[in-house]
Design a protein around this motif. Sequence first.
Motif, PDB file in Angstrom:
ATOM      1  N   GLY A  87      10.270  83.022  41.492  1.00  0.00           N
ATOM      2  CA  GLY A  87      10.709  82.341  40.281  1.00  0.00           C
ATOM      3  C   GLY A  87       9.725  82.466  39.145  1.00  0.00           C
ATOM      4  N   VAL A  88       8.442  82.370  39.454  1.00  0.00           N
ATOM      5  CA  VAL A  88       7.416  82.525  38.421  1.00  0.00           C
ATOM      6  C   VAL A  88       7.421  83.951  37.885  1.00  0.00           C
ATOM      7  N   ALA A  89       7.515  84.933  38.786  1.00  0.00           N
ATOM      8  CA  ALA A  89       7.525  86.340  38.356  1.00  0.00           C
ATOM      9  C   ALA A  89       8.724  86.625  37.453  1.00  0.00           C
ATOM     10  N   LYS A  90       9.892  86.121  37.839  1.00  0.00           N
ATOM     11  CA  LYS A  90      11.092  86.354  37.033  1.00  0.00           C
ATOM     12  C   LYS A  90      10.970  85.681  35.667  1.00  0.00           C
ATOM     13  N   THR A  91      10.418  84.487  35.647  1.00  0.00           N
ATOM     14  CA  THR A  91      10.256  83.767  34.385  1.00  0.00           C
ATOM     15  C   THR A  91       9.320  84.521  33.455  1.00  0.00           C
ATOM     16  N   VAL A  92       8.209  84.989  33.988  1.00  0.00           N
ATOM     17  CA  VAL A  92       7.252  85.734  33.162  1.00  0.00           C
ATOM     18  C   VAL A  92       7.892  87.013  32.627  1.00  0.00           C
ATOM     19  N   ALA A  93       8.714  87.656  33.456  1.00  0.00           N
ATOM     20  CA  ALA A  93       9.296  88.951  33.063  1.00  0.00           C
ATOM     21  C   ALA A  93      10.462  88.832  32.099  1.00  0.00           C
ATOM     22  N   THR A  94      11.226  87.731  32.184  1.00  0.00           N
ATOM     23  CA  THR A  94      12.505  87.711  31.466  1.00  0.00           C
ATOM     24  C   THR A  94      12.722  86.505  30.552  1.00  0.00           C
ATOM     25  N   HIS A  95      11.960  85.436  30.703  1.00  0.00           N
ATOM     26  CA  HIS A  95      12.282  84.211  29.953  1.00  0.00           C
ATOM     27  C   HIS A  95      12.084  84.420  28.461  1.00  0.00           C
ATOM     28  N   GLU A  96      13.083  83.957  27.679  1.00  0.00           N
ATOM     29  CA  GLU A  96      13.044  84.180  26.234  1.00  0.00           C
ATOM     30  C   GLU A  96      11.924  83.397  25.545  1.00  0.00           C
ATOM     31  N   LYS A  97      11.396  82.371  26.200  1.00  0.00           N
ATOM     32  CA  LYS A  97      10.333  81.571  25.577  1.00  0.00           C
ATOM     33  C   LYS A  97       8.933  82.077  25.930  1.00  0.00           C
ATOM     34  N   ILE A  98       8.862  83.132  26.746  1.00  0.00           N
ATOM     35  CA  ILE A  98       7.566  83.719  27.080  1.00  0.00           C
ATOM     36  C   ILE A  98       7.255  84.829  26.076  1.00  0.00           C
ATOM     37  N   ASP A  99       6.116  84.718  25.430  1.00  0.00           N
ATOM     38  CA  ASP A  99       5.662  85.741  24.483  1.00  0.00           C
ATOM     39  C   ASP A  99       4.863  86.786  25.274  1.00  0.00           C
ATOM     40  N   ARG A 100       5.547  87.862  25.700  1.00  0.00           N
ATOM     41  CA  ARG A 100       4.889  88.836  26.568  1.00  0.00           C
ATOM     42  C   ARG A 100       3.841  89.680  25.824  1.00  0.00           C
ATOM     43  N   LYS A 101       4.014  89.860  24.508  1.00  0.00           N
ATOM     44  CA  LYS A 101       2.983  90.565  23.729  1.00  0.00           C
ATOM     45  C   LYS A 101       1.700  89.729  23.685  1.00  0.00           C
ATOM     46  N   LYS A 102       1.884  88.441  23.503  1.00  0.00           N
ATOM     47  CA  LYS A 102       0.733  87.535  23.503  1.00  0.00           C
ATOM     48  C   LYS A 102       0.066  87.515  24.877  1.00  0.00           C
ATOM     49  N   MET A 103       0.887  87.531  25.926  1.00  0.00           N
ATOM     50  CA  MET A 103       0.357  87.532  27.288  1.00  0.00           C
ATOM     51  C   MET A 103      -0.432  88.810  27.554  1.00  0.00           C
ATOM     52  N   LEU A 104       0.092  89.958  27.116  1.00  0.00           N
ATOM     53  CA  LEU A 104      -0.604  91.224  27.304  1.00  0.00           C
ATOM     54  C   LEU A 104      -1.916  91.241  26.530  1.00  0.00           C
ATOM     55  N   ARG A 105      -1.866  90.743  25.308  1.00  0.00           N
ATOM     56  CA  ARG A 105      -3.085  90.695  24.488  1.00  0.00           C
ATOM     57  C   ARG A 105      -4.150  89.816  25.141  1.00  0.00           C
ATOM     58  N   ALA A 106      -3.704  88.687  25.695  1.00  0.00           N
ATOM     59  CA  ALA A 106      -4.641  87.789  26.367  1.00  0.00           C
ATOM     60  C   ALA A 106      -5.247  88.455  27.594  1.00  0.00           C
ATOM     61  N   ALA A 107      -4.417  89.224  28.337  1.00  0.00           N
ATOM     62  CA  ALA A 107      -4.915  89.903  29.529  1.00  0.00           C
ATOM     63  C   ALA A 107      -5.924  90.985  29.152  1.00  0.00           C
ATOM     64  N   VAL A 108      -5.614  91.772  28.115  1.00  0.00           N
ATOM     65  CA  VAL A 108      -6.517  92.841  27.681  1.00  0.00           C
ATOM     66  C   VAL A 108      -7.844  92.267  27.208  1.00  0.00           C
ATOM     67  N   ASN A 109      -7.775  91.159  26.475  1.00  0.00           N
ATOM     68  CA  ASN A 109      -8.986  90.531  25.920  1.00  0.00           C
ATOM     69  C   ASN A 109      -9.663  89.584  26.900  1.00  0.00           C
ATOM     70  N   ARG A 110      -9.075  89.478  28.104  1.00  0.00           N
ATOM     71  CA  ARG A 110      -9.597  88.561  29.131  1.00  0.00           C
ATOM     72  C   ARG A 110      -9.737  87.136  28.593  1.00  0.00           C
ATOM     73  N   ASP A 111      -8.752  86.761  27.809  1.00  0.00           N
ATOM     74  CA  ASP A 111      -8.715  85.398  27.238  1.00  0.00           C
ATOM     75  C   ASP A 111      -7.936  84.513  28.209  1.00  0.00           C
ATOM     76  N   THR A 112      -8.641  83.890  29.133  1.00  0.00           N
ATOM     77  CA  THR A 112      -8.004  83.138  30.214  1.00  0.00           C
ATOM     78  C   THR A 112      -7.187  81.979  29.686  1.00  0.00           C
ATOM     79  N   ARG A 113      -7.731  81.266  28.720  1.00  0.00           N
ATOM     80  CA  ARG A 113      -7.020  80.098  28.202  1.00  0.00           C
ATOM     81  C   ARG A 113      -5.695  80.513  27.573  1.00  0.00           C
ATOM     82  N   LEU A 114      -5.724  81.529  26.750  1.00  0.00           N
ATOM     83  CA  LEU A 114      -4.501  81.999  26.097  1.00  0.00           C
ATOM     84  C   LEU A 114      -3.492  82.478  27.128  1.00  0.00           C
ATOM     85  N   LEU A 115      -3.973  83.162  28.153  1.00  0.00           N
ATOM     86  CA  LEU A 115      -3.080  83.670  29.193  1.00  0.00           C
ATOM     87  C   LEU A 115      -2.379  82.519  29.916  1.00  0.00           C
TER      88      LEU A 115
END
Length: 488
Positions: free
Chosen positions: A208-236
């Motif tokens: 359920g968590v994986a599906k939500t991260v991949a498809t939920h309209e309220k998840i900003d996946r660009k922001k999530m990717l940016r946080a992962a690249v920058n190792r910004d744990t709080r933002l992630l």
Amino acid sequence: MEKIRVKQMRFIDSAGRERILNGMNIDDKLLDQKEFRYKLDEDFFKKYKEKGFDIIRLAVTWQNLEPEMGKYNESYLKSLDGIFALAEEYGVYILLDMHQDIYSANGGKCVGDGAPEWAAITDGAKPRMPIFVWADGYFFGRWVHNAFDHFWNNDFYRGVGLQDRYCELWKMLARRYGESPALFGFDLMNEPFPGSMSKRMFARLIGGVAKTVATHEKIDRKKMLRAAVNRDTRLLLDCIGGDVIRDAVKGVDGLSAEFDKKKYSPFLNKTTAAIREITKNGIIMIEQSYLCNSGIKQSVPPITVNGKREELQCFGPHSYDFSVDTPLYQYANSSRVKAFFDEMRNTQLRLEVPVIVGEWGGCSDNTDTSWFPHAYELLDYFDEKHWGQMYWDYHGDDLDSPLMEMLCRTHPVAVAGEIKSYSYNRATDVFTLSYTSDNEGESIIYVHKPFTADGVDFKVIEQYTSGASLIAVKTGAGENTIKLSIRS
């Protein structure tokens, strides 16, 4: 002491006043104890009251109470006797909590606590120490799953069912403390765990968590990717907020309901019936399973004894951000935790019982103030819902720690009517309480600092050296509003 009872979704005392209880968890999860681990003496209780606390969730374990089957630990019980006696003297209520974490310490072979080693039937699965965090035994521990399965099935040890022995333990405690004026109630098991069926629950949760991260309209996946690249744990972590968390976990609701109805509810009814054979006193606390701490729906019905609804029952939800017990807790997200508690509010409305939050907080260092904004949001949430609370947890010297800057606050204690709202505005240092009353009455308020109260007829019941006080306010029938201006 006033006896606390239940009236619909409120706690009331013998004067008919609505009660809001505030306190801390004080636990003894250590092995082989001869007496309770903390010295809760007169100095402790005096200071505890001065800080505005009037209830303790006293967490004890089966392993310390009955280390050998059928043989109770009398020296340990005598130390509890002393705690109850002083609690009565100082007007502090005790909620007896039978604590467990991953079922048992298994004689020190793992970090758990709860059942004595003789009551942990693991079918040969070997306990081990955690790899990641203390709770990983819930996720990966076959010895934990097997032990819970045997308990829920009431399987025999030396010819006696495990739940039957557990009920005898509660009957012993009911005999010993059932008539104590300090008794608030009985918390039958801390965070019950489903056992082996949890493997299916965890699989659905991860999916359920994986599906939500991949498809939920309220998840900003660009922001999530940016946080992962920058190792910004709080933002992630903040990318999965309270507005999506229920969608991520709701796939587990059905399995959770199966456990609640087939295993947990019969246990609650059976254990409550055992206690009621001994005493009619004490409120029985319903918890939710360990997994429901993270917003999974709870489906347990109200407790019944002999087919009749138990009159004295309440709900004691627990919740923490999912970063708890890790260094990431400094990034705890209040919107997530409030979403978890929103689901627990649904449980309260369904059960039609009062609530006192059994556990929240969970900061491992009670000198750390950086997470206080998160804590303040949750305290305000509890006030909005008219919920008392018990902070997790006491470390032995916390009554003089920075933690008190957050927990020691102005709040209603006993309200001579039905509460409409109360709040403490930290920006303006103003406390406001509104309620309706059918008659004249006297309400009790704890005020954590010196104050002014224009137009309020009050008297000081207790004045503390810190500048805090306990006051009584007289009001008439009808709509009442009390405002206190706190002086810094």
